[in-house]
Design an enzyme around this catalytic site. Structure first.
Site, mmCIF file in Angstrom:
data_model
loop_
_atom_site.group_PDB
_atom_site.id
_atom_site.type_symbol
_atom_site.label_atom_id
_atom_site.label_comp_id
_atom_site.label_asym_id
_atom_site.label_seq_id
_atom_site.Cartn_x
_atom_site.Cartn_y
_atom_site.Cartn_z
ATOM 1 C CE LYS A 165 42.838 55.554 41.802
ATOM 2 N NZ LYS A 165 41.407 55.511 41.437
ATOM 3 C CG HIS B 152 40.595 47.472 40.327
ATOM 4 N ND1 HIS B 152 40.000 46.944 39.196
ATOM 5 C CD2 HIS B 152 41.037 48.705 39.955
ATOM 6 C CE1 HIS B 152 40.075 47.811 38.216
ATOM 7 N NE2 HIS B 152 40.701 48.879 38.644
ATOM 8 C CE1 TYR C 237 38.637 47.640 31.914
ATOM 9 C CE2 TYR C 237 38.804 47.122 34.247
ATOM 10 C CZ TYR C 237 39.029 47.980 33.197
ATOM 11 O OH TYR C 237 39.649 49.186 33.413
ATOM 12 C CG HIS D 100 42.434 55.516 32.786
ATOM 13 N ND1 HIS D 100 43.466 55.918 33.609
ATOM 14 C CD2 HIS D 100 41.534 54.907 33.587
ATOM 15 C CE1 HIS D 100 43.182 55.578 34.857
ATOM 16 N NE2 HIS D 100 42.033 54.958 34.873
ATOM 17 N NE ARG E 82 44.148 51.268 35.820
ATOM 18 C CZ ARG E 82 44.593 50.455 36.782
ATOM 19 N NH1 ARG E 82 45.774 49.877 36.656
ATOM 20 N NH2 ARG E 82 43.855 50.230 37.855
ATOM 21 N NE ARG F 224 44.936 52.995 39.851
ATOM 22 C CZ ARG F 224 45.133 51.960 40.666
ATOM 23 N NH1 ARG F 224 46.364 51.614 41.028
ATOM 24 N NH2 ARG F 224 44.105 51.277 41.143
#
Length: 324
Positions: free
Chosen positions: A182, A277, A286, A251, A254, A158
């Protein structure tokens, strides 16, 4: 008038409560600076709307007002997902206000965002990524840029993870890098051969730029940590210089990493781990991208799928452009 964030709108009591909430997130909840920044931006946008509509106290906001605000956000072009995030910020903020005795109810509690179609992330194809990353840098800053972009595509970082990476987190013998994602969750990611070579070249230049005691892996011309905005600007510049057929942004690298990894391996769980994630449903987007690619190949290749056109003599011929 468009809803816009403003530090100059809102009553003193509104702004004081918002400041207290952000401090609460920082000190009591231990949220990351980036998370706190998102909350503050969302709620400042609400403050501006309240000021425009003559509402000067948080206790004056009703469920009807929140619905009007949601409608305003929708007219301003926000997606259902973005509006849902705004509503989440408002609900969380009012939990704090209730605790502090600054509100008597939570007006956003039962308000839901409008549904919007799921937008698939854009990706660049493997050949285009290769062309962009095979370009030769011409000065130390471009050497740094290439190392950043190789690392982002190699490891699926990220933007905040790249900007926040310290020199000590990189192990070129592994080769691997440790990043903070995150929710302050740390993960260790492999670094590809091309990225290792680009990083080695950058580290030899970094010594001449870095200020004493600076921990950042990537630094600016002034020798201090490179900001997220600067990274975005340099990537866009790189794309323009080297003939990208779409705007380059972090992004995109990514998303391209994730799509290309899934297309090659088919291992959804592994891609989930690499991307960091928490929920595999986030990674499953995806699989839709991969299916779109397969569908195009099918349309172009299967003899019963290709459309047929009629030539000038009235005979049918296969249309090999189907699905393109």
């Amino acid at each position: 008038m468009s809803v816009a964030a403003s530090d100059h709108k809102g009553s003193a009591s509104q702004l004081a409560a918002l400041t207290g909430f952000i401090r609460h997130l920082q000190s009591e909840k231990r949220h990351s600076p980036l998370t706190c920044e998102h909350y503050q931006r969302d709620l400042q946008r609400l403050v501006a709307w309240l000021a425009d509509n003559g509402l000067n106290d948080w206790s004056e906001l009703s469920a009807h007002d929140v619905r009007r605000y949601v409608a305003r956000l929708s007219r301003d072009g926000l997606s259902g997902r973005s509006i849902a995030r705004h509503l989440s910020s408002i609900r969380r903020f009012y939990q704090y206000l209730l605790r502090e005795g600054l509100a008597i109810d939570n007006p956003a509690l039962d308000i839901r965002a409008p549904k919007s179609g799921r937008r698939l992330p854009r990706v660049a194809d493997v050949d285009q990524i290769g062309q962009l990353l095979d370009a030769t840098p011409e000065d130390p800053l471009e050497i740094r840029d290439l190392a950043m972009f190789e690392l982002m595509y190699s490891s699926g970082l990220r933007l905040a993870e790249l900007a926040g990476a310290d020199l000590s987190a990189l192990d070129l013998k592994g080769p691997e890098i440790r990043v903070l994602g995150k929710g302050n969750k740390e993960r260790v990611l492999p670094v590809g051969r091309k990225a290792v070579a680009a990083l080695q070249q950058w580290l030899s230049c970094r010594r001449a730029l870095v200020t004493e005691g600076e921990k950042a892996l990537f630094v600016s011309q002034r020798g201090t940590r490179l900001s997220r905005r600067s990274i975005q600007s340099r990537l866009s510049r790189w794309g323009i210089l080297h003939g990208a057929d779409q705007r380059l942004h972090p992004h995109l690298l990514r998303h391209s990493f994730a799509s290309h990894m899934l297309e090659s391996s088919g291992d959804l769980r592994a891609v989930q781990e690499l991307l960091g994630h928490a929920d595999i449903a986030t990674t499953q987007v995806y699989t839709h991208l991969d299916f779109q690619h397969l569908a195009r190949v099918y349309d172009q290749s299967h003899p019963r799928a290709r459309r047929r056109t009629t030539d000038r003599t009235g005979c049918e011929e296969e249309d090999h452009r189907a699905g393109q």
